[in-house]
Every structure is written in structure tokens, then in C-alpha cells.
Enzyme design. Structure first.
Site, PDB file in Angstrom:
ATOM      1  N   LYS A  37      17.962  39.447  -8.094  1.00 14.38           N
ATOM      2  CA  LYS A  37      16.850  38.529  -8.862  1.00 14.38           C
ATOM      3  C   LYS A  37      15.515  38.923  -8.378  1.00 14.38           C
ATOM      4  O   LYS A  37      15.205  39.093  -7.192  1.00 14.38           O
ATOM      5  CB  LYS A  37      17.212  36.968  -8.324  1.00 14.38           C
ATOM      6  CG  LYS A  37      16.264  35.908  -8.761  1.00 14.38           C
ATOM      7  CD  LYS A  37      16.664  34.636  -8.479  1.00 14.38           C
ATOM      8  CE  LYS A  37      16.144  34.016  -7.193  1.00 14.38           C
ATOM      9  NZ  LYS A  37      16.384  32.590  -6.941  1.00 14.38           N
ATOM     10  N   SER A  70      17.539  23.954  -8.467  1.00 15.13           N
ATOM     11  CA  SER A  70      16.257  23.157  -8.467  1.00 15.13           C
ATOM     12  C   SER A  70      15.640  22.983  -9.879  1.00 15.13           C
ATOM     13  O   SER A  70      16.003  22.251 -10.642  1.00 15.13           O
ATOM     14  CB  SER A  70      15.201  23.628  -7.262  1.00 15.13           C
ATOM     15  OG  SER A  70      14.149  22.739  -7.489  1.00 15.13           O
ATOM     16  N   ARG A 112      11.677  37.149  -8.647  1.00 15.15           N
ATOM     17  CA  ARG A 112      11.021  36.134  -8.736  1.00 15.15           C
ATOM     18  C   ARG A 112       9.527  36.092  -8.601  1.00 15.15           C
ATOM     19  O   ARG A 112       8.918  36.618  -7.413  1.00 15.15           O
ATOM     20  CB  ARG A 112      11.499  34.856  -7.998  1.00 15.15           C
ATOM     21  CG  ARG A 112      10.861  33.499  -7.757  1.00 15.15           C
ATOM     22  CD  ARG A 112      11.541  32.504  -7.075  1.00 15.15           C
ATOM     23  NE  ARG A 112      11.872  31.330  -7.995  1.00 15.15           N
ATOM     24  CZ  ARG A 112      13.145  30.630  -7.897  1.00 15.15           C
ATOM     25  NH1 ARG A 112      13.818  30.738  -6.891  1.00 15.15           N
ATOM     26  NH2 ARG A 112      12.995  29.565  -8.614  1.00 15.15           N
ATOM     27  N   ASP A 150      21.849  35.560  -7.026  1.00 14.97           N
ATOM     28  CA  ASP A 150      20.692  36.779  -6.259  1.00 14.97           C
ATOM     29  C   ASP A 150      21.528  36.875  -4.757  1.00 14.97           C
ATOM     30  O   ASP A 150      22.491  36.449  -4.461  1.00 14.97           O
ATOM     31  CB  ASP A 150      19.704  35.890  -5.850  1.00 14.97           C
ATOM     32  CG  ASP A 150      19.753  34.563  -5.179  1.00 14.97           C
ATOM     33  OD1 ASP A 150      20.733  34.234  -4.588  1.00 14.97           O
ATOM     34  OD2 ASP A 150      18.860  33.645  -5.583  1.00 14.97           O
ATOM     35  N   ASP A 166       0.689  -1.179   0.092  1.00 18.35           N
ATOM     36  CA  ASP A 166       0.092   0.128   0.109  1.00 18.35           C
ATOM     37  C   ASP A 166       0.864   1.225  -0.079  1.00 18.35           C
ATOM     38  O   ASP A 166       0.436   2.567  -0.032  1.00 18.35           O
ATOM     39  CB  ASP A 166      -0.736  -0.040   1.185  1.00 18.35           C
ATOM     40  CG  ASP A 166      -0.076  -0.204   2.644  1.00 18.35           C
ATOM     41  OD1 ASP A 166       1.056  -0.131   2.499  1.00 18.35           O
ATOM     42  OD2 ASP A 166      -0.776  -0.075   3.652  1.00 18.35           O
TER      43      ASP A 166
END
Ligand code: R5P
Length: 294
Positions: A191, A223, A193, A168, A36
Site C-alpha cells: 500500500k 477507519s 498512502r 498492506d 459547558d
């Protein structure tokens, strides 16, 4: 007290290296899933009265890895370990360090609560931004160590004439510190974002200084790669000779590594997260931090 190093699912390789540097016995944590999907873990060695050092990076699969660590720490205690130390080469959830939107979870604080049953937590370059120190979120002893020395060594050896860029303001603690330690020129960019993938970067000063230069962009995490994409495009316009992206934690989601390679840059990370470009070894730093606590 006798010590034993245990490698969790994401960090067998690194845990083995740490054990061998400290000349300590090593054992792998058995982990699999019930049909499960629930996790089952098992220690294969006796833990009674031992200092048990569990090494497990919380990437990939941050949710599973966190549960694996929580289960491992609590089980080790139940099995009579004298002391349980968690080494999280990548400590997940640290970027979720405030309630960005109403009703949202501040995951960093809750992640820390879940690991407080360990006697000590050691993390490599946890993303400390609004949270300034692990002490703010952990009630157990928590130490942060930095990969800066091994990154600096790598850059000094392989990019002796490079200019180091921090993409940054937050990256200054890696980019500027490393540049200063090896007497390289550094530039920290700004930077903005709007979302995970919508980012604009401003290069301050004269872009002509990049013409024909070896440029190394340094950050803690890659990332999605979007923090790197905009500076790379601009540096290419300024005719930089060679561009290399170096990070501590190579998380590489959304095909980031592939896209970065297509942009024609080299990518290197440490081995806090195991991946194909993890060429910089942090085991000496982890071993040193551990030996200081024995
Ligand atoms: C955030 O400020 C971090 O230091 C990194 O710049 C960021 O996490 C990188 O993420 P991505 O690769 O998704 O742009």
C-alpha cells in the site's frame, strides 16, 4: 480481593459480557456533561479494597473517552480501590506513533502516560507498528491481546474456501497469522498512502487466482475505508465471487460503512467498537486475559 467490572460509556455491552463470563458483579460508570461540556463521572458502587476493572473502548469520541478513563482510574484510586485495571478494547492514538511532521505530538506516548496511574492496562490489538510493544510506552503493566483466534474461527466457519488478503504489509500480523492458523491461502498487498484518503494498492502475482473465489480482506482497523476501496475495485475486476472485509476495530469514519456496502461487499468487525456490524465477540479473550492476572 473482591473484583468488580465497570462499564464505561462506550462499552456497556462488552463489559457486561466480560463480567458475566467471569461471574463478577457489574456496574455502569455514570457519565454526563456539565452545561459547558466538562465531563462528570461517578461510581455507583463502593470500591474500597476491590480490584476494579474498568472496560471502556476509546472509540467513538477518542478524546472524551480518554478523559473518561483518566478520571475513572484516578477517582477509583482516591476511593480506595485495591487495584485498578483498565481494559481498552480499542486503544486510541496508537497510529500517531512518530512525529510525522515537525512540531507534531507523538500522541501514543502521551496517551500512555495519562493511563499509567492504572495498575494494569489490557488492550485488544493495539496498532503496534513503529512501537513494537506496549512496554515501550507504558511504565505500568500493559498487555496486548489479539482477536486473531476469534477472527480465524469466524472465517473458518463462514468462509471455509476463502483466500485471505492483507491490504498492506502491516496487516500481515492478522491476515497471514489467521490464514496460517486455519490453513487458508493468503496474500499480503503493498500500500502507498499519500494522505488519509489517497491510497494505491498493489496486488502481487496473478490476479486470475481470484476469479470466482471467496475473498476475505482482513485488517486491524477500518477507519475511512480507503485502505479497502482500492483492493475491492481490483478484486472486482478480477471477478472475485464474493468479497468480505473483516476488521478488529470498526471505526468507520466518513461514511465508510455506507460506501463499503455500496461497493457490494460484506463488512464484519469485532465488538471492540460497538457498531451495527460488530458480530464477532472478543469477551472470551478479555475474560481469559483478566483471569490470568487474578
Ligand atoms: C494502518 O496501517 C492500519 O492498519 C489500517 O490499514 C488503517 O488504519 C485503515 O485506515 P483507513 O480505513 O482510513 O484506510
Amino acid at each position: 480481593m473482591k473484583s468488580l467490572v465497570i462499564g464505561g460509556s462506550n462499552s456497556h455491552h462488552l463489559a457486561k459480557r466480560v463480567a458475566s463470563r467471569l461471574r463478577l458483579p457489574y456496574s455502569e460508570l455514570f457519565a454526563d456533561n456539565f452545561p459547558d461540556g466538562e465531563l462528570r463521572i461517578r461510581f455507583e458502587e463502593g470500591l474500597s479494597k476491590k480490584r476494579v476493572i474498568i472496560v471502556n473502548s476509546m472509540m467513538p469520541n477518542p478524546n472524551n473517552s480518554l478523559i473518561e478513563l483518566v478520571f475513572a482510574v484516578n477517582t477509583a484510586k482516591e476511593l480506595g480501590a485495591g487495584r485498578v485495571v483498565v481494559v481498552a478494547p480499542y486503544l486510541a492514538y496508537m497510529r500517531q506513533d512518530k512525529r510525522f511532521h515537525q512540531g507534531e505530538c507523538v500522541s501514543a506516548r502521551i496517551m500512555a502516560k495519562l493511563l499509567n496511574s492504572a495498575d494494569q492496562v489490557i488492550a485488544v490489538d493495539p496498532h503496534l507498528h513503529r512501537i513494537k510493544s506496549l512496554k515501550e510506552i507504558f511504565s505500568t503493566k500493559a498487555i496486548s491481546i489479539t482477536a486473531d483466534p476469534v477472527l480465524a474461527q469466524y472465517i473458518h466457519k463462514n468462509h471455509p474456501e476463502s483466500i485471505i488478503i492483507g491490504p498492506d504489509e502491516e496487516s500481515s500480523q492478522w491476515a497471514r497469522t489467521i490464514a496460517d492458523s486455519i490453513n487458508h491461502e493468503a496474500m499480503i498487498l503493498s500500500k502507498k498512502r499519500w494522505s488519509a484518503t489517497k491510497i494505491r494498492t498493489i496486488i502481487h502475482g496473478d490476479g486470475k487466482k481470484f476469479i470466482n473465489r471467496d475473498v476475505v480482506i482482513v485488517d486491524d482497523i477500518i477507519s475511512t475505508g480507503h485502505t479497502m476501496f482500492d483492493p475491492i475495485r481490483q478484486l472486482k475486476k478480477f471477478r472475485a465471487k464474493r468479497i468480505t472485509c473483516i476488521c478488529v476495530h470498526g471505526v468507520f469514519t466518513l461514511n465508510a460503512l455506507h460506501v463499503l456496502r455500496k461497493l457490494g461487499v460484506r463488512v464484519i468487525s469485532t465488538n471492540t467498537v460497538q457498531n451495527s456490524v460488530a458480530k464477532i465477540d472478543v469477551s472470551p479473550l478479555i475474560a481469559k486475559a483478566l483471569s490470568n492476572t487474578f
